[in-house]
Design an enzyme around this catalytic site. Structure first.
Site, PDB file in Angstrom:
ATOM      1  N   ASN A 168      86.052 101.822  31.482  1.00  0.00           N
ATOM      2  CA  ASN A 168      86.289 103.233  31.128  1.00  0.00           C
ATOM      3  C   ASN A 168      87.131 103.435  29.872  1.00  0.00           C
ATOM      4  O   ASN A 168      86.898 104.395  29.142  1.00  0.00           O
ATOM      5  CB  ASN A 168      86.823 104.022  32.322  1.00  0.00           C
ATOM      6  CG  ASN A 168      88.188 103.575  32.767  1.00  0.00           C
ATOM      7  OD1 ASN A 168      88.539 102.406  32.605  1.00  0.00           O
ATOM      8  ND2 ASN A 168      88.952 104.483  33.326  1.00  0.00           N
TER       9      ASN A 168
ATOM     10  N   SER B 251      88.824  99.135  40.192  1.00  0.00           N
ATOM     11  CA  SER B 251      88.754  99.862  41.457  1.00  0.00           C
ATOM     12  C   SER B 251      89.777  99.306  42.452  1.00  0.00           C
ATOM     13  O   SER B 251      90.134  98.120  42.404  1.00  0.00           O
ATOM     14  CB  SER B 251      87.348  99.731  42.038  1.00  0.00           C
ATOM     15  OG  SER B 251      87.058  98.362  42.251  1.00  0.00           O
ATOM     16  N   THR B 252      90.198 100.150  43.354  1.00  0.00           N
ATOM     17  CA  THR B 252      91.143  99.729  44.399  1.00  0.00           C
ATOM     18  C   THR B 252      90.514  98.641  45.264  1.00  0.00           C
ATOM     19  O   THR B 252      91.181  97.683  45.657  1.00  0.00           O
ATOM     20  CB  THR B 252      91.573 100.954  45.235  1.00  0.00           C
ATOM     21  OG1 THR B 252      92.311 101.826  44.365  1.00  0.00           O
ATOM     22  CG2 THR B 252      92.453 100.574  46.408  1.00  0.00           C
TER      23      THR B 252
ATOM     24  N   VAL C 186      88.270  96.238  44.466  1.00  0.00           N
ATOM     25  CA  VAL C 186      88.340  94.904  43.846  1.00  0.00           C
ATOM     26  C   VAL C 186      89.806  94.498  43.666  1.00  0.00           C
ATOM     27  O   VAL C 186      90.160  93.328  43.846  1.00  0.00           O
ATOM     28  CB  VAL C 186      87.572  94.871  42.500  1.00  0.00           C
ATOM     29  CG1 VAL C 186      87.738  93.519  41.814  1.00  0.00           C
ATOM     30  CG2 VAL C 186      86.094  95.162  42.717  1.00  0.00           C
ATOM     31  N   GLY C 187      90.684  95.466  43.366  1.00  0.00           N
ATOM     32  CA  GLY C 187      92.106  95.164  43.206  1.00  0.00           C
ATOM     33  C   GLY C 187      92.699  94.502  44.441  1.00  0.00           C
ATOM     34  O   GLY C 187      93.511  93.579  44.342  1.00  0.00           O
TER      35      GLY C 187
ATOM     36  N   GLU D  47      96.352  98.109  38.256  1.00  0.00           N
ATOM     37  CA  GLU D  47      96.185  99.525  37.887  1.00  0.00           C
ATOM     38  C   GLU D  47      94.855  99.959  38.487  1.00  0.00           C
ATOM     39  O   GLU D  47      93.800  99.542  38.024  1.00  0.00           O
ATOM     40  CB  GLU D  47      96.148  99.698  36.355  1.00  0.00           C
ATOM     41  CG  GLU D  47      97.425  99.298  35.647  1.00  0.00           C
ATOM     42  CD  GLU D  47      98.564 100.296  35.823  1.00  0.00           C
ATOM     43  OE1 GLU D  47      98.403 101.294  36.550  1.00  0.00           O
ATOM     44  OE2 GLU D  47      99.623 100.055  35.226  1.00  0.00           O
TER      45      GLU D  47
ATOM     46  N   CYS E 150      91.129 107.197  35.302  1.00  0.00           N
ATOM     47  CA  CYS E 150      91.915 107.001  36.526  1.00  0.00           C
ATOM     48  C   CYS E 150      92.918 108.125  36.721  1.00  0.00           C
ATOM     49  O   CYS E 150      93.352 108.363  37.836  1.00  0.00           O
ATOM     50  CB  CYS E 150      92.612 105.654  36.484  1.00  0.00           C
ATOM     51  SG  CYS E 150      93.540 105.428  34.977  1.00  0.00           S
TER      52      CYS E 150
ATOM     53  N   GLU F  31     102.948  99.276  33.475  1.00  0.00           N
ATOM     54  CA  GLU F  31     102.617  98.799  32.132  1.00  0.00           C
ATOM     55  C   GLU F  31     103.297  99.718  31.118  1.00  0.00           C
ATOM     56  O   GLU F  31     103.845 100.770  31.469  1.00  0.00           O
ATOM     57  CB  GLU F  31     101.100  98.825  31.927  1.00  0.00           C
ATOM     58  CG  GLU F  31     100.378  97.866  32.858  1.00  0.00           C
ATOM     59  CD  GLU F  31      98.901  97.724  32.508  1.00  0.00           C
ATOM     60  OE1 GLU F  31      98.142  98.678  32.770  1.00  0.00           O
ATOM     61  OE2 GLU F  31      98.522  96.663  31.973  1.00  0.00           O
TER      62      GLU F  31
HETATM   63  P1  TAP Z   1      85.727  97.381  39.012  1.00  0.00           P
HETATM   64  O1  TAP Z   1      84.358  97.305  39.490  1.00  0.00           O
HETATM   65  O2  TAP Z   1      86.838  97.119  39.951  1.00  0.00           O
HETATM   66  O3  TAP Z   1      85.803  96.386  37.751  1.00  0.00           O
HETATM   67  C1  TAP Z   1      86.928  96.248  36.955  1.00  0.00           C
HETATM   68  C2  TAP Z   1      86.909  94.885  36.299  1.00  0.00           C
HETATM   69  O4  TAP Z   1      87.027  93.872  37.295  1.00  0.00           O
HETATM   70  C3  TAP Z   1      85.620  94.577  35.534  1.00  0.00           C
HETATM   71  O5  TAP Z   1      85.929  93.813  34.382  1.00  0.00           O
HETATM   72  C4  TAP Z   1      84.847  93.745  36.537  1.00  0.00           C
HETATM   73  O6  TAP Z   1      83.907  92.890  35.922  1.00  0.00           O
HETATM   74  C5  TAP Z   1      85.954  92.948  37.195  1.00  0.00           C
HETATM   75  N1  TAP Z   1      85.642  92.430  38.524  1.00  0.00           N
HETATM   76  C6  TAP Z   1      84.726  92.892  39.409  1.00  0.00           C
HETATM   77  N2  TAP Z   1      84.724  92.125  40.512  1.00  0.00           N
HETATM   78  C7  TAP Z   1      85.652  91.158  40.321  1.00  0.00           C
HETATM   79  C8  TAP Z   1      86.106  90.060  41.126  1.00  0.00           C
HETATM   80  N3  TAP Z   1      85.623  89.826  42.325  1.00  0.00           N
HETATM   81  N4  TAP Z   1      87.073  89.263  40.613  1.00  0.00           N
HETATM   82  C9  TAP Z   1      87.592  89.509  39.405  1.00  0.00           C
HETATM   83  N5  TAP Z   1      87.189  90.517  38.597  1.00  0.00           N
HETATM   84  C10 TAP Z   1      86.242  91.344  39.072  1.00  0.00           C
HETATM   85  O7  TAP Z   1      86.079  98.802  38.391  1.00  0.00           O
HETATM   86  P2  TAP Z   1      85.226  99.678  37.390  1.00  0.00           P
HETATM   87  O8  TAP Z   1      84.203 100.413  38.157  1.00  0.00           O
HETATM   88  O9  TAP Z   1      84.784  98.859  36.229  1.00  0.00           O
HETATM   89  O10 TAP Z   1      86.360 100.665  36.854  1.00  0.00           O
HETATM   90  C11 TAP Z   1      86.606 101.891  37.455  1.00  0.00           C
HETATM   91  C12 TAP Z   1      87.880 101.850  38.298  1.00  0.00           C
HETATM   92  O11 TAP Z   1      88.993 101.486  37.498  1.00  0.00           O
HETATM   93  C13 TAP Z   1      88.249 103.190  38.865  1.00  0.00           C
HETATM   94  O12 TAP Z   1      88.608 103.068  40.210  1.00  0.00           O
HETATM   95  C14 TAP Z   1      89.444 103.621  38.050  1.00  0.00           C
HETATM   96  O13 TAP Z   1      90.304 104.529  38.669  1.00  0.00           O
HETATM   97  C15 TAP Z   1      90.102 102.324  37.773  1.00  0.00           C
HETATM   98  N6  TAP Z   1      90.982 102.435  36.608  1.00  0.00           N
HETATM   99  C16 TAP Z   1      92.325 102.453  36.796  1.00  0.00           C
HETATM  100  C17 TAP Z   1      93.172 102.594  35.730  1.00  0.00           C
HETATM  101  C18 TAP Z   1      94.633 102.622  35.944  1.00  0.00           C
HETATM  102  S1  TAP Z   1      95.528 102.426  34.622  1.00  0.00           S
HETATM  103  N7  TAP Z   1      95.186 102.755  37.122  1.00  0.00           N
HETATM  104  C19 TAP Z   1      92.653 102.707  34.451  1.00  0.00           C
HETATM  105  C20 TAP Z   1      91.292 102.702  34.284  1.00  0.00           C
HETATM  106  C21 TAP Z   1      90.454 102.543  35.394  1.00  0.00           C
HETATM  107  P3  TAP Z   1      82.361  93.312  35.711  1.00  0.00           P
HETATM  108  O14 TAP Z   1      82.280  94.789  35.757  1.00  0.00           O
HETATM  109  O15 TAP Z   1      82.044  92.771  34.385  1.00  0.00           O
HETATM  110  O16 TAP Z   1      81.638  92.616  36.808  1.00  0.00           O
END
Ligand code: TAP
Length: 453
Positions: free
Chosen positions: A131, A208-209, A211-212, A229, A263, A433
């Site tokens: 994002n 995402s929470t 995967v986190g 985050e 987020c 951060e």
């Molecule tokens: P995710 O699906 O959780 O992916 C985030 C990152 O983690 C991607 O680079 C993804 O790689 C990687 N990933 C996925 N599965 C993994 C695993 N099993 N082990 C290690 N890494 C893994 O999130 P998203 O859909 O891309 O992002 C949206 C989420 O991010 C929302 O919930 C949003 O709120 C949150 N977000 C939070 C913040 C803060 S600062 N709190 C800021 C921005 C976004 P691939 O996608 O390449 O597989």
């Protein structure tokens, strides 16, 4: 070698083909980073600072190219994309002030001298979502490098282009080889290896929470340091005594910026019951005025969603029974478009109220008094950000203290400044951060006692 096609979400056309790093390639990069980290920590603080400043200047010199790349890769509006590249530059400039300010303590003790050091961790793995590819990468790598660590960075598979370019600019700016490596690849492969490889001493994860939680559980195995985050479901609380016109005019930008893929999106608007109808009357033209369209055009305020799959996911939150108050504009033709949408939930358990939609959908609901507003704002597992609109300074402070979230703004929707701390309560994250202490999150505190008798 596996590759992935990078798609422009506004046109659905392929903009690049990127090679994906596999598990063996990740291990090799981590091992190169371990060797590079040993030399990097020995570079004099002033020299480390100078190199980071040069890296920042290289971003500045290529700012327009980076911004255009983000427009094509992520569908961000050009205005946002320029801000994002500028933010990566500024975060590096700010971090360049850190190596010379990693101050320890001298603690009074009997029989000697006691001093503390902030030692680098070694190799830090940064995992970035799609994002905000540039800022979120920089919030991790800049202070980590400043503190004397080597960084391996995994961009999201959907948005690797600006991260790859930042890796090239770092080298051109004089950062020694392998101190900062960008590894495009799958989360389940490259990201997972950051968690399991003992050579990586800390993981910074934004995403995402769901995967986190897996990352945190995986890191527990080696007691690996972790910053998380994660998601948000932030409240924009509008009191009857607020400047209602301003609150309504700005509310769309507090949630629809980056097409709601933020987020910090204020995706729940809580309005005091006595002004609820008036607020909705004012909100409708504000939502319809959001300029949705070609992200490359200067006047555009909202672009498309990142992918067809994500658009389907967002659309899935609206059931046939969901009460839609009104929607904004949306272009026709190719692109993963979704209009700004305002819904009126029926019950506190509605998914539009309880789950992070991560798209341009906002729920508006009434509250009775201050205590009720704080109760509803806190009725979520998330706690990242939020806004409070009131002209009563006492109330502004009371509600700011009462809302369980890491980043609040009063009569504004701002969340992120690189020199103030950023992060979440509850399931929105762990650690902070940015801000004055950013580098400390990438160090171990070491205490040394020296006997003088
Ligand atoms: P995710 O699906 O959780 O992916 C985030 C990152 O983690 C991607 O680079 C993804 O790689 C990687 N990933 C996925 N599965 C993994 C695993 N099993 N082990 C290690 N890494 C893994 O999130 P998203 O859909 O891309 O992002 C949206 C989420 O991010 C929302 O919930 C949003 O709120 C949150 N977000 C939070 C913040 C803060 S600062 N709190 C800021 C921005 C976004 P691939 O996608 O390449 O597989």
């Amino acid at each position: 070698m596996t590759t992935t096609e990078v798609i422009n979400p506004a046109t659905e056309k392929v903009v690049a083909t990127v090679e994906l790093v596999d598990a063996a390639g990740t291990d090799a990069a981590i091992e190169r980073a371990q060797r590079a980290a040993k030399d990097w920590r020995e570079v004099a603080p002033g020299d480390r600072a100078r190199i980071l400043r040069r890296f920042a200047e290289a971003i500045d010199a290529n700012l327009e190219e980076l911004a255009q790349l983000e427009v094509a890769n992520a569908g961000h509006t050009i205005g946002n994309a320029r801000w994002e590249a500028g933010n990566a530059r500024d975060v590096l400039h700010f971090a360049a002030g850190m190596p010379e300010r990693l101050l320890g303590n001298q603690i009074p003790v009997a029989g000697g001298v006691d001093i503390t050091f902030h030692e680098p961790l070694g190799v830090v793995g940064v995992i970035v979502p799609w994002n905000f590819p540039m800022p979120i990468a920089a919030w991790g790598f800049a202070p980590a490098l400043a503190a004397g660590n080597a960084v391996v960075l995994k961009p999201a598979e959907l948005t690797p282009l600006t991260a790859i370019r930042l890796g090239e600019l770092a080298l051109q700016a004089g950062l020694p080889e392998y101190v900062f490596q960008v590894l495009p690849g799958k989360g389940s492969v490259v990201g997972q290896r950051f968690v399991t490889h003992p050579g990586v001493r800390k993981v910074v994860f934004t995403g995402s929470t769901e995967v986190g939680k897996q990352i945190m559980a995986g890191c527990a195995d080696q007691v690996k340091r972790v910053t998380l985050e994660l998601g948000g479901k932030s409240a924009n609380i509008v009191f009857a005594d607020a400047d209602l016109e301003r609150a309504a005019a700005t509310a769309p930008y507090g949630v629809f910026d980056n097409a709601g893929q933020d987020c910090c999106a204020r995706s729940r608007i809580l309005v005091q019951r006595s002004v609820f109808d008036r607020f909705l009357e004012l909100l409708e033209p504000a939502v319809q005025g959001v300029r949705v369209g070609d992200p490359a055009a200067d006047a555009t305020e909202m672009g498309p969603l990142i992918s067809a799959a994500h658009r389907d996911r967002v659309a899935g939150f609206l059931e046939p029974s969901t009460k839609v108050a009104f929607t904004g504009a949306m272009p026709e033709g190719p692109g993963f478009w979704y209009p700004p949408t305002v819904v009126l939930p029926d019950a506190p358990t509605d998914r539009v109220l309880t789950e992070e939609i991560f798209g341009p959908v906002v729920a508006v609901l009434p509250f009775d008094d201050e205590a009720d507003a704080v109760r509803i704002a806190n009725d979520t597992e998330y706690g990242l950000s939020g806004s409070i609109w009131t002209n009563d300074v006492g109330r502004a402070l009371r509600v700011s203290r009462g809302v369980e979230a890491g980043n609040l703004s009063v009569n504004s929707h701002s969340s992120v400044r690189y020199w103030t701390p950023f992060g979440g309560y509850k399931q929105s994250g762990l650690g902070r951060e940015l801000g004055p202490d950013a580098a400390l999150a990438f160090t171990e505190t070491k205490n040394v006692f020296i006997a003088t008798q």
